[in-house]
Write a protein that holds these residues in place. Structure first.
Motif, PDB file in Angstrom:
ATOM      1  N   ALA A 118      12.132   3.484  -6.910  1.00 31.18           N
ATOM      2  CA  ALA A 118      12.839   3.206  -5.657  1.00 31.18           C
ATOM      3  C   ALA A 118      11.911   2.522  -4.658  1.00 31.18           C
ATOM      4  CB  ALA A 118      13.391   4.491  -5.070  1.00 31.18           C
ATOM      5  N   ALA A 119      10.675   3.023  -4.537  1.00 28.00           N
ATOM      6  CA  ALA A 119       9.717   2.433  -3.596  1.00 28.00           C
ATOM      7  C   ALA A 119       9.399   0.993  -3.982  1.00 28.00           C
ATOM      8  CB  ALA A 119       8.441   3.271  -3.572  1.00 28.00           C
ATOM      9  N   LEU A 143       0.830  -1.210   0.000  1.00 22.35           N
ATOM     10  CA  LEU A 143       0.000   0.000   0.000  1.00 22.35           C
ATOM     11  C   LEU A 143       0.863   1.259   0.000  1.00 22.35           C
ATOM     12  CD1 LEU A 143      -2.794  -1.026   2.559  1.00 22.35           C
ATOM     13  CD2 LEU A 143      -3.018  -0.785   0.077  1.00 22.35           C
ATOM     14  N   ILE A 144       1.934   1.234   0.780  1.00 25.92           N
ATOM     15  CA  ILE A 144       2.815   2.415   0.821  1.00 25.92           C
ATOM     16  C   ILE A 144       3.558   2.573  -0.500  1.00 25.92           C
ATOM     17  CG2 ILE A 144       4.821   3.454   1.944  1.00 25.92           C
ATOM     18  CD1 ILE A 144       3.979   2.057   4.524  1.00 25.92           C
ATOM     19  N   PHE A 186      -0.350   2.339   8.922  1.00 21.33           N
ATOM     20  CA  PHE A 186      -1.044   1.762  10.076  1.00 21.33           C
ATOM     21  C   PHE A 186      -0.982   0.236  10.040  1.00 21.33           C
ATOM     22  CE2 PHE A 186      -4.766  -0.006  12.199  1.00 21.33           C
ATOM     23  CZ  PHE A 186      -4.690   0.608  13.442  1.00 21.33           C
ATOM     24  N   VAL A 187      -1.183  -0.342   8.861  1.00 14.87           N
ATOM     25  CA  VAL A 187      -1.145  -1.806   8.726  1.00 14.87           C
ATOM     26  C   VAL A 187       0.259  -2.332   9.027  1.00 14.87           C
ATOM     27  CG1 VAL A 187      -1.404  -3.733   7.112  1.00 14.87           C
ATOM     28  CG2 VAL A 187      -3.077  -1.873   7.112  1.00 14.87           C
ATOM     29  N   GLU A 223      -2.169  10.062  -0.449  1.00 16.01           N
ATOM     30  CA  GLU A 223      -1.687  10.164   0.926  1.00 16.01           C
ATOM     31  C   GLU A 223      -2.507   9.294   1.875  1.00 16.01           C
ATOM     32  OE1 GLU A 223      -3.669  14.237   0.050  1.00 16.01           O
ATOM     33  OE2 GLU A 223      -2.669  12.618  -1.035  1.00 16.01           O
ATOM     34  N   TRP A 224      -3.804   9.128   1.613  1.00 13.99           N
ATOM     35  CA  TRP A 224      -4.647   8.321   2.498  1.00 13.99           C
ATOM     36  C   TRP A 224      -4.295   6.838   2.396  1.00 13.99           C
ATOM     37  CZ3 TRP A 224      -6.723  10.878   6.189  1.00 13.99           C
ATOM     38  CH2 TRP A 224      -7.105  12.211   5.975  1.00 13.99           C
ATOM     39  N   VAL A 225      -3.951   6.385   1.216  1.00 12.20           N
ATOM     40  CA  VAL A 225      -3.514   5.003   1.054  1.00 12.20           C
ATOM     41  C   VAL A 225      -2.186   4.790   1.790  1.00 12.20           C
ATOM     42  CG1 VAL A 225      -2.745   3.247  -0.594  1.00 12.20           C
ATOM     43  CG2 VAL A 225      -4.736   4.659  -1.116  1.00 12.20           C
ATOM     44  N   VAL A 226      -1.304   5.779   1.715  1.00 21.62           N
ATOM     45  CA  VAL A 226      -0.026   5.701   2.425  1.00 21.62           C
ATOM     46  C   VAL A 226      -0.266   5.646   3.932  1.00 21.62           C
ATOM     47  CG1 VAL A 226       2.108   6.927   2.965  1.00 21.62           C
ATOM     48  CG2 VAL A 226       1.314   6.795   0.599  1.00 21.62           C
TER      49      VAL A 226
END
Length: 418
Positions: free
Chosen positions: A376-377, A301-302, A316-317, A308-311
């Motif tokens: 990179a992510a 997800l990140i 949190f997960v 930003e809300w998905v991040v």
């Protein structure tokens, strides 16, 4: 709650809270004094190597003296190193050299202090009457509380007080942690050694250090869990330390990074609390898989960087899963690391984990510079997913239930250490 676990957990919270406050306030103070971002980087770089070396080498000392004593001494070293800075500021004024000097001194207490508390944990379980799952779960929850409160407290203190005055507060937390640890009876910190351990206790410090490393490298369980923790830390550090700051800067919302860290800490708090309440129920393999698959989902997800809300949700997960996984690993370390070698083995692990974030951030910086932040992510998270996937099939992690004869329980003798 009885005195022994209360003193241990309160000391743990205060020590982490002080480190969390100092981690935010100290770079800001260095910037105020030197006016140079390079100066802040120089302090961080100069203290990193001594911290790693101290973690590697001081484990032998922790395995030779009373665990409560080693925990108190490392907190006092940290308190003295931090308190020296505002004192010198009052007497003659601070310079970059002072920050580097006492940063190095303080690093000699940080990683060994972490190791000393880890080494003391089995004794706290034995003398507290609490199940290891509950005690470790509470400890992980308190670590999340420190992560939540530290940055906010640092920001507030920097507004209320001038310059290095804030460091008196962080020194006081380390001193209070040492005083709370003194409430634990001295005999609780005595080292329990098996008959086999007594046979291998002789030899110089270097011989004992090599013996600890040999045990670590010959244990498939320790190798796999250490490697998995290192990869997870590298991925998380690269996301927090570089990828997400670049992402939010491009969105012209750099302040959002703080909310990501808050979501991560909140997830860790929830995960640790769940494990403290229910960790003793069900099979450990199920808790392990929940931590692994939850971490994988959060990282994906990140890494998508879709909004930003998905991040925030992914953070949190990841935090929730990390709370479960770290709590389970804490329990397994209590059971599977030989009592007389906990300092050396866990000191080595903590030293490696201390160095890992810098490697992750450097890798992320290179990939971001030449391939872009999205690549990179994806690349770094892919490495993490591979490690998590391999851990699911690792033979050493299939049976996580308590062993019939745990390490350190047969033919035990107690060494009354100074």
């Amino acid at each position: 709650m009885r005195l022994i676990p209360f003193a241990y957990l309160a000391s743990y919270l205060l020590s982490l809270l002080g480190n969390s406050i100092a981690g935010v306030a100290l770079p800001l103070i260095v910037l105020q004094v030197t006016g140079s971002a390079l100066g802040a980087g120089a302090v961080a770089a100069a203290t990193a190597v001594p911290a790693v070396l101290a973690g590697l080498l001081m484990g032998v000392v922790i395995d030779r003296i009373n665990r409560r004593t080693s925990s108190v001494l490392t907190d006092l070293v940290s308190a003295a190193a931090v308190a020296a800075l505002p004192l010198i500021d009052m007497l003659s004024g601070l310079s970059l050299g002072w920050f580097i000097l006492f940063g190095i001194v303080g690093s000699l207490g940080d990683v060994p202090g972490m190791t000393a508390r880890d080494a003391l944990l089995p004794a706290i379980v034995r003398h507290s009457g609490l199940a290891s799952e509950r005690l470790v779960g509470i400890r992980e929850s308190l670590g999340a509380v420190a992560l939540l409160l530290g940055p906010a407290a640092a920001g507030t203190l920097m507004v209320l007080f001038e310059g290095s005055t804030v460091l008196w507060i962080t020194a006081a937390t380390s001193l209070a942690a040492a005083l709370l640890t003194l409430l634990i009876p001295h005999h609780v910190g005595d080292i329990v050694v098996t008959a086999e351990g007594e046979a291998t206790a002789a030899g110089s410090g270097w011989v004992q250090l090599r013996l600890g490393w040999r045990v670590l490298l010959r244990s498939r369980f320790l190798i796999v869990t250490t490697a998995l923790s290192v990869v997870s830390v590298i991925v998380l550090a690269s996301l927090q330390g570089l990828i997400l700051p670049v992402y939010f800067t491009r969105l012209e919302q750099p302040g959002m990074l703080g909310f990501v860290l808050t979501a991560l800490a909140a997830g860790m708090l929830v995960g640790g609390t769940i494990y403290a309440i229910a960790g003793a129920r069900g099979r450990r393999r199920a808790w392990f898989l929940a931590g692994v698959f939850g971490s994988a989902l959060g990282f994906v997800l990140i890494a998508a960087l879709s909004s930003e809300w998905v991040v925030f949700g992914g953070a949190f997960v990841v935090g929730l899963s990390s709370g479960l996984f770290a709590s389970l690993m804490g329990v397994l370390m209590i059971e599977r690391v030989p009592e007389q070698m906990r300092g050396r083995i866990m000191g080595t692990q903590n030293a490696i984990l201390t160095a890992a974030p810098a490697f992750g951030i450097l890798t992320a910086a290179v990939l971001t510079e030449y391939a872009g932040v999205n690549v990179a992510a994806i690349a770094l998270v892919s490495v993490g997913l591979i490690a998590l996937g391999l851990s699911v099939f690792a033979p050493s992690l299939r049976n996580l239930e308590p062993e019939s004869a745990e390490a350190g329980t047969g033919g035990a003798a107690v060494i009354h250490s100074a």
